[in-house]
Design an enzyme around this catalytic site. Structure first.
Site, PDB file in Angstrom:
ATOM      1  N   ASP A   1       0.944  -1.155  -0.199  1.00  0.00           N
ATOM      2  CA  ASP A   1       0.104   0.151  -0.017  1.00  0.00           C
ATOM      3  C   ASP A   1       0.918   1.143   0.029  1.00  0.00           C
ATOM      4  OD1 ASP A   1      -3.190   0.652   0.597  1.00  0.00           O
ATOM      5  OD2 ASP A   1      -2.032   2.056   1.814  1.00  0.00           O
TER       6      ASP A   1
ATOM      7  N   TYR B   1      -3.427  11.067   0.805  1.00  0.00           N
ATOM      8  CA  TYR B   1      -3.845  10.919  -0.400  1.00  0.00           C
ATOM      9  C   TYR B   1      -4.120  12.253  -1.133  1.00  0.00           C
ATOM     10  CZ  TYR B   1      -5.410   6.476   0.862  1.00  0.00           C
ATOM     11  OH  TYR B   1      -5.394   4.948   1.101  1.00  0.00           O
TER      12      TYR B   1
ATOM     13  N   HIS C   1      -4.457  -8.049   0.505  1.00  0.00           N
ATOM     14  CA  HIS C   1      -3.979  -6.594   0.662  1.00  0.00           C
ATOM     15  C   HIS C   1      -3.060  -6.489   1.866  1.00  0.00           C
ATOM     16  CE1 HIS C   1      -3.352  -2.433  -0.534  1.00  0.00           C
ATOM     17  NE2 HIS C   1      -3.921  -1.975   0.646  1.00  0.00           N
TER      18      HIS C   1
END
EC number: 3.3.2.9
Length: 462
Positions: A236, A382, A439
């Site tokens: 990630d 982000y 993930h």
């Protein structure tokens, strides 16, 4: 007349070929490392000149009893969530029926044994130091040497999580790394930081703190603890930040291993596009099931990436909605541990949450966000990374010269074939495909990730 048109056609084709070749050369050309300020200050504005405190101090992660008491009180409120549509499972997000079960367990069972969970979280050694104006928390796990066993070579490792994870993901993975094994000639000294703005690490007070700037902080952290050469592992955001560390500081990075390798350079994106239309050119047939093409990719983007858009554009809005809202926080975070572990879990009424994890494991992770009030600052990564100024640095076009290894777990949202990774990872010495896992492999399948990692290290022969 025919000869004139023939000449025009030849000239046009020649020009098109020349332009195409030039564009291909431009796309293929390796990027140059951007000139970043490796000491840039990211803390709050000061009246006096900044003087960095370089001390490394033990850090107590204890939670005040009144915080737990207040949380119990909040969880006693009636849950007013709307009943889910019949048969919808987790396709619309976190199912309210499952949320009621999670809240009940959290309030009546998990928090009733909070002292036990807190001691578990304290079992690894926690530290804090100040880097570029930010107080950075990290776990430092030193390797063990077993008496009577051949001494192993010790390699430093920077281990990084992503969102919505925390260092809690690594609690079963780190002991494998620090304990000598017959599978490896190496043992690892692990530095596992909470990323800036996550958990116990302070977030930036200024805009412009994207993945490249976080990479600088992470590299400076490794220098602070005494390692000028080290390995990097992550998934990630940990993968992207680690990739930036390796691209920006080749003099420091011995090797790079990731369970989410990607290539966002222009050439990488072009190859990915071509691989979608001509998969046999780029993908070994035995791994064809891992690479589902652009249709599947864009379908996943539409179904599963809405969170990324709002976090990249209005992180504080969703953050404000989750602050002091433990039920909403758990719903928002844990939904990812359903879908990102296996997208098929969306079809299940309980989201398959306990197929791979326990409620205790999942709530440990939620608690770190809750007690540190870090959900908003975590999501700002982000907005600070998905902006023109960050893309202009073109770090994605800077090849990683260190030896690299890429592990692919079957249920990860998307995979990138080796042929697409080639210009970013010219020294890719290890590539693997696993039939299980999603993930969060360090959390879900720590032994499998460990085996993959040491296989990479053995091949790289550091």
């Amino acid at each position: 007349m025919a000869n004139i048109w023939a000449r025009i056609l030849v000239a046009a084709v020649t020009i098109l070929v020349a332009v195409g070749y030039k564009n291909y050369r431009d796309l293929s050309a390796p990027g140059k490392r951007p000139d970043l300020d490796n000491q840039e200050y990211w803390g709050p504005t000061l009246k006096e000149p900044y003087r960095e405190n370089k001390a490394i101090l033990p850090f107590d992660i204890s939670v005040k009893p009144e915080v737990i008491e207040d949380l119990v009180s909040q969880l006693r409120r009636p849950l007013k969530a709307q009943a889910p549509l019949e048969g919808v499972g987790f396709k619309y997000g976190f199912n309210a029926n499952e949320l009621a079960k999670v809240v009940k367990y959290w309030r009546d069972t998990y928090l009733a044994k909070w002292s036990e969970r807190e001691q578990y979280l304290k079992k690894l050694d926690h530290y804090q130091t100040e880097i570029q104006g930010l107080k950075i928390h990290f776990i430092h796990a030193k390797p063990k040497q077993v008496k009577g066993q051949k001494t192993k070579k010790v390699l430093p490792l920077l281990l990084m999580h992503g969102w919505p994870g925390t260092v809690r993901e690594f609690y079963d993975f780190i002991p494998l790394l620090t304990t000598p094994s017959d599978k490896s000639d190496y043992v690892f000294e692990v530095i596992a930081p909470s990323l800036p703005g996550y958990g116990w690490s302070q977030g930036s007070s200024k805009t412009g703190f994207g993945v490249a700037q976080v990479a600088v902080v992470m590299r400076n952290l490794m220098l602070r603890v005494g390692f000028d050469k080290f390995l990097v592992q992550g998934g990630d955001w940990g993968s992207l930040i680690g990739s930036n560390v390796a691209s920006l500081f080749p003099e420091n990075v011995l090797g790079y291993h990731s369970n989410m390798c990607g290539n966002n350079s222009p050439m990488g994106q072009l190859r990915l596009l071509l691989a979608s239309f001509f998969p046999s050119w780029y993908v070994d047939s035995q791994y064809a099931d891992f690479y589902k093409g652009l249709g599947h990719f864009f379908g996943t983007i539409m179904e599963e990436m809405g969170y990324a858009h709002i976090q990249a554009s209005k992180p504080d809005t969703i953050g404000n909605a989750l602050i002091d809202n433990p039920t909403g926080l758990a719903s928002y975070i844990l939904e990812k541990f359903s879908t990102w572990t296996n997208t098929e879990f969306r079809l299940l009424p309980d989201g398959g949450l306990t197929k791979k994890f326990t409620y205790d494991q999942l709530l440990d992770n939620v608690m770190i966000y809750y007690v540190t009030n870090s959900i908003t600052t975590s999501m700002r990564l982000y907005s600070e990374s998905m902006v023109a100024s960050q893309f202009a640095l073109a770090v994605d076009s800077v090849p990683i010269q260190a030896k690299a290894g890429c592990a692919r777990f079957a249920h990860e949202i998307t995979h990138v074939p080796d042929s697409v990774l080639a210009n970013k990872f010219p020294n890719l010495v290890h590539s693997s495909h696993h039939k299980d896992g999603g993930h969060f492999p360090a959390f879900e399948l720590p032994q499998q990730l460990y085996d993959d990692f040491v296989s990479f290290v053995q091949k790289a022969n550091f």
